[in-house]
Enzyme design. Structure first.
Site, short mmCIF file in Angstrom:
data_model
loop_
_atom_site.label_atom_id
_atom_site.label_comp_id
_atom_site.label_asym_id
_atom_site.label_seq_id
_atom_site.Cartn_x
_atom_site.Cartn_y
_atom_site.Cartn_z
N HIS A 46 0.83 -1.20 0.00
CA HIS A 46 0.00 0.00 0.00
C HIS A 46 0.86 1.26 0.00
O HIS A 46 0.56 2.23 -0.69
CB HIS A 46 -0.92 -0.03 1.23
N GLU A 49 2.25 1.75 -3.41
CA GLU A 49 1.17 2.24 -4.29
C GLU A 49 1.06 3.76 -4.20
O GLU A 49 0.92 4.44 -5.22
CB GLU A 49 -0.14 1.58 -3.87
N HIS A 50 1.13 4.31 -2.99
CA HIS A 50 1.08 5.76 -2.82
C HIS A 50 2.27 6.44 -3.50
O HIS A 50 2.12 7.47 -4.17
CB HIS A 50 1.11 6.11 -1.33
N GLU A 126 -4.18 8.06 7.65
CA GLU A 126 -5.18 7.13 7.11
C GLU A 126 -5.49 6.04 8.14
O GLU A 126 -6.67 5.67 8.33
CB GLU A 126 -4.64 6.51 5.82
#
Length: 419
Positions: A46, A49-50, A126
């Site tokens: 993740h 991905e950012h 997040e």
């Protein structure tokens, strides 16, 4: 028309030409997600991905955003437990730009140290956002309880500790194993020509190392559990779940229909009984969470502390009902019509068509025709649903996660059972 080509380095390309649309949606699917990570690096897929949209050797993050915005397109990504997807949706004439932006981001990102620190702070926020949102948090807590120490139980976002400890070298090493031809699937749907897509993908990804697809080495076990997480909340958030089928199971169409009848819509049994008839909850639903080798059927709702035991008993009763009472002909027909209608409506979107291509390739290795899928729904009977309910709804697989102002000693439902 659906066509498939595999490049020499193992990259699979599946496209569907959709007449009379103006757009194309293209996705680069990397078959590596949170279940493939080591625990100490939980959330690294993740995080990467950012970072892949935060600047390349050719474009800054702002230039990437401006280029896709200038053609009215969408460029985005998401990470799950079994894959990451990087996708773009554009007018058909801008497909070469979309492919170039995706290829540049995936292969030439510079992982600037300042950008890494900014995204680290973003991801920590997040994580905090999820923790501050009980109707999101309870699902993560349920997964941790249901899957135990298995990687499927870990949050896709990772933990604060793992996110804080990841370094640039970790990201580069992860990407090296992540971006290999055998691990990559390219799917596109819309106003396109298959050979043109293959040619462009071969140009930008043809030199990539072949590598091999990520393998699943450990399969989860199912076991019963009752878990309480104390929070100062107005409601108790409830996740009640049991084992379900993997994505490619031959009985999956019976599972889709069972879930639809149980809690898949406003006309479902859970919604009608607990919300409409009793007024005990605002939001209540069920869903299937299926993976390549395992699955869970989860029921969710939120209610007052004093009503939580009653609501859980009612949820259990609705599950048990499938075992003792065949669904009616009218319920079965309505569920089939609902699912077929959703499927047909989804095909009006190139986004959904692209996703359908990819999931069929990842989990089935083939592309069933629409006629075949609709035919599988028609084959489902009340008897096949009842057999499936006996297989799934067993005490040995029940998991209950409660989040709110409730403790085990306050909860009288100590006999968590389906009978």
């Amino acid at each position: 028309m659906i066509e498939k080509t595999t490049l020499e380095n193992g990259i699979r390309i599946v496209t569907e030409n959709v007449p009379a649309v103006h757009s194309v949606t293209i996705g680069i699917w990397v078959e590596s997600g949170s279940r493939h990570e080591h625990q100490a690096q939980g959330g690294i897929s993740h995080f990467v991905e950012h970072l892949l949209f935060k600047g390349t050797s050719r474009r800054s993050a702002l230039e990437i955003a401006r280029e896709i915005d200038s053609v009215g397109g969408v460029l985005n990504a998401f990470t799950s437990r079994e894959y990451c997807c990087f996708y773009a949706k554009v007018l058909a004439r801008h497909l070469p730009l979309a492919i170039d932006l995706l290829a540049d981001s995936l292969q030439s990102s510079i992982f600037d140290l300042d950008e890494i620190e900014k995204e680290r702070r973003v991801i920590l926020q997040e994580i905090s956002m999820v923790e501050d949102t009980p109707d999101d948090l309870v699902h993560d807590l349920f997964s941790q309880t249901f899957w135990g120490n298995h990687p499927l139980g870990r949050p896709v976002l990772g933990s604060r500790e793992s996110v804080k400890n990841m370094s640039r070298d970790d990201f580069l090493a992860h990407l090296e194993g992540f971006l290999v031809g055998g691990n990559i699937l390219v799917c596109a749907a819309g106003d396109l020509n298959h050979d043109h897509v293959v040619d462009r993908i071969a140009r930008v990804f043809g030199q990539m190392a072949a590598g091999a697809r990520k393998q699943v080495h450990s399969h989860p076990d199912y076991r019963p559990s009752l878990s309480f997480t104390r929070r100062d909340l107005e409601q108790v958030h409830i996740c009640l779940g049991t084992r379900a089928l993997p994505q490619n199971h031959p009985n999956r169409f019976s599972a889709y229909i069972l879930n639809t009848i149980l809690g898949g819509s406003m006309s479902s049994r859970l919604f009608q009984t607990i919300r409409e008839e009793q007024g005990l909850a605002y939001s209540i639903y069920s869903y299937l969470n299926s993976h390549s080798d395992a699955g869970a059927l989860v029921l969710y709702t939120a209610t007052s502390t004093e009503n939580a035991p009653l609501v859980v008993r009612m949820m259990l009763k609705e599950m048990q009902r499938f075992k003792v009472e065949p669904v009616s002909r009218a319920e079965l027909k309505a569920a089939k019509d609902q699912l077929k209608g959703h499927l047909l409506l989804s095909l009006e979107s190139t986004d959904n068509r692209m996703t359908r291509l990819s999931k069929n390739e990842i989990y089935l290795g083939r592309q069933p025709s629409l006629k075949q899928v609709l035919g599988e729904f028609e084959k489902v009977t009340a008897e096949s649903i009842q057999r499936l309910a006996h297989f799934l709804f067993q005490d040995d697989y029940l998991n209950l996660q409660l989040l709110g102002q409730i403790e085990e000693k306050q909860f009288p439902l100590l006999d968590l059972t389906l009978g």
